[in-house]
Scaffold this motif. Sequence first.
Motif, PDB file in Angstrom:
ATOM      1  N   LEU A   1     -21.567  -1.310  -8.874  1.00 48.66           N
ATOM      2  CA  LEU A   1     -21.177  -2.678  -9.226  1.00 48.66           C
ATOM      3  C   LEU A   1     -22.313  -3.421  -9.919  1.00 48.66           C
ATOM      4  O   LEU A   1     -22.106  -4.097 -10.925  1.00 48.66           O
ATOM      5  CB  LEU A   1     -20.755  -3.445  -7.969  1.00 48.66           C
ATOM      6  N   ILE A   2     -23.526  -3.300  -9.388  1.00 47.71           N
ATOM      7  CA  ILE A   2     -24.661  -4.032  -9.962  1.00 47.71           C
ATOM      8  C   ILE A   2     -25.014  -3.494 -11.346  1.00 47.71           C
ATOM      9  O   ILE A   2     -25.408  -4.242 -12.239  1.00 47.71           O
ATOM     10  CB  ILE A   2     -25.865  -3.970  -8.996  1.00 47.71           C
TER      11      ILE A   2
ATOM     12  N   LEU B   1     -24.096  -9.527 -12.574  1.00 44.58           N
ATOM     13  CA  LEU B   1     -25.001  -9.186 -11.465  1.00 44.58           C
ATOM     14  C   LEU B   1     -26.338  -8.643 -11.968  1.00 44.58           C
ATOM     15  O   LEU B   1     -27.021  -7.926 -11.245  1.00 44.58           O
ATOM     16  CB  LEU B   1     -24.337  -8.150 -10.548  1.00 44.58           C
ATOM     17  N   HIS B   2     -26.721  -8.985 -13.195  1.00 43.23           N
ATOM     18  CA  HIS B   2     -27.967  -8.475 -13.765  1.00 43.23           C
ATOM     19  C   HIS B   2     -29.128  -9.451 -13.618  1.00 43.23           C
ATOM     20  O   HIS B   2     -30.136  -9.307 -14.289  1.00 43.23           O
ATOM     21  CB  HIS B   2     -27.770  -8.112 -15.243  1.00 43.23           C
TER      22      HIS B   2
ATOM     23  N   ILE C   1     -31.329  -6.407  -4.859  1.00 40.39           N
ATOM     24  CA  ILE C   1     -30.322  -5.889  -3.925  1.00 40.39           C
ATOM     25  C   ILE C   1     -29.921  -4.468  -4.320  1.00 40.39           C
ATOM     26  O   ILE C   1     -29.723  -3.596  -3.465  1.00 40.39           O
ATOM     27  CB  ILE C   1     -29.094  -6.821  -3.891  1.00 40.39           C
ATOM     28  N   GLY C   2     -29.826  -4.214  -5.633  1.00 44.09           N
ATOM     29  CA  GLY C   2     -29.523  -2.863  -6.109  1.00 44.09           C
ATOM     30  C   GLY C   2     -30.612  -1.869  -5.745  1.00 44.09           C
ATOM     31  O   GLY C   2     -30.322  -0.743  -5.336  1.00 44.09           O
TER      32      GLY C   2
ATOM     33  N   THR D   1     -22.240 -12.297   0.109  1.00 44.17           N
ATOM     34  CA  THR D   1     -22.650 -12.719  -1.237  1.00 44.17           C
ATOM     35  C   THR D   1     -21.416 -12.917  -2.098  1.00 44.17           C
ATOM     36  O   THR D   1     -20.657 -11.984  -2.363  1.00 44.17           O
ATOM     37  CB  THR D   1     -23.580 -11.661  -1.870  1.00 44.17           C
ATOM     38  N   LYS D   2     -21.219 -14.157  -2.544  1.00 43.34           N
ATOM     39  CA  LYS D   2     -19.990 -14.544  -3.244  1.00 43.34           C
ATOM     40  C   LYS D   2     -19.802 -13.759  -4.533  1.00 43.34           C
ATOM     41  O   LYS D   2     -18.706 -13.274  -4.835  1.00 43.34           O
ATOM     42  CB  LYS D   2     -20.028 -16.045  -3.539  1.00 43.34           C
ATOM     43  N   GLU D   3     -20.872 -13.600  -5.324  1.00 46.09           N
ATOM     44  CA  GLU D   3     -20.765 -12.915  -6.615  1.00 46.09           C
ATOM     45  C   GLU D   3     -20.418 -11.442  -6.434  1.00 46.09           C
ATOM     46  O   GLU D   3     -19.627 -10.879  -7.195  1.00 46.09           O
ATOM     47  CB  GLU D   3     -22.072 -13.065  -7.401  1.00 46.09           C
TER      48      GLU D   3
END
Length: 363
Positions: free
Chosen positions: A74-75, A81-82, A89-90, A320-322
């Motif tokens: 996902l990241i 999410l970049h 987190i990634g 985490t909302k995003e």
Amino acid sequence: MESPLSTRHRLSFIALFVCEKVISMKNFSAQNISYTDFKLNGFYSLEEWRPFLFIPFFLMFILSIFANSILIYLIISQRSLHSPMYVLIGLLAVGDFILPILFVPHMLLSFLFNWNGISLTGCLIQMFGLHFFGAFHSTLLLWMAIDRYFAICRPLYYHKYVELSNFLKFVVLPVIRNAAFVMSVVILAGKLSFCETNVIDHCFCEHMALVQLACGDIFINNLVGLLTAFLIPAADCILVSVSYIVIFISVFKSGKGHMKAFNTCITHLIVMSVTLTLAMTAFLSYRTQNTFSPDSHVFVSTMYILFPSCFNPIIYGVRTKEIKKAIKAQIKLTVKTNKCVMQVLMAFICAFPDLNTEVKMTT
């Protein structure tokens, strides 16, 4: 003529001398023999129940690999999410993905088939990997705290902080520190002689579990191990705590303006608390007088690595909302893609009725 009593005393003296020589030769040979192959014997007191441990640990391993793989994907795939926080987190997910792979497959084979052998070289490599990525995990939590500090308390300098040249200053030095201390611990452990036994009462090559088998002086190993623990996780924990105290004060002064960023801080604190509690419990259980059984030592040490790897991606996905939005969008996209594929297949079948009837006849 010599009396029988003196002859008997002389014979007993010779026999005692020979016995002392034999014992000293055995001790000398034992001190010069160092095992190079070991057996990982964790949870061995469970006897016939030990193979049943395969089920919970296998499920936790699959959960860890699956959840962290999704988070990493996902990241990487979602451009939203970049930002630096999600990149960190990634990286945390990458560490949580690698750590179980270093020891869980070997542990599962040991539970099922009693394949518990490992060479000294393999043991030291495993020790380095586990301790290096464990230290990397602690340092990542520090980087996250620094990221939140700049985002909340110094927002005008945040874009300057996230520039590559400035960001590397916060990254390179802690990684060099971690590698230097972990390498010192592993090298000192590799120089020891293991002449007492080759059975490690653990499921993986934990530092103190191996060092305790040495027949020489291990004072330096204990000292370097303590320094490593206090200068990496303990120092990172202190810095993280100071950062969040400053963040809390800033949030309370500013009102509700930074509550969204503050919510992310709560997530980081949950992860940090769980990780450090398990880590310090595992560390102190080997260095303090306690009533822990050997199986309790092994369980705490295993959970210190495996539990965060399983539940960190779940915690970040829920709180985490995003990331939650990205998961929902990916699910919708997958369902939509599957529907499109089914519609194409149905249209293809309807376009060729002869093929359709032929398929039915063959079935």
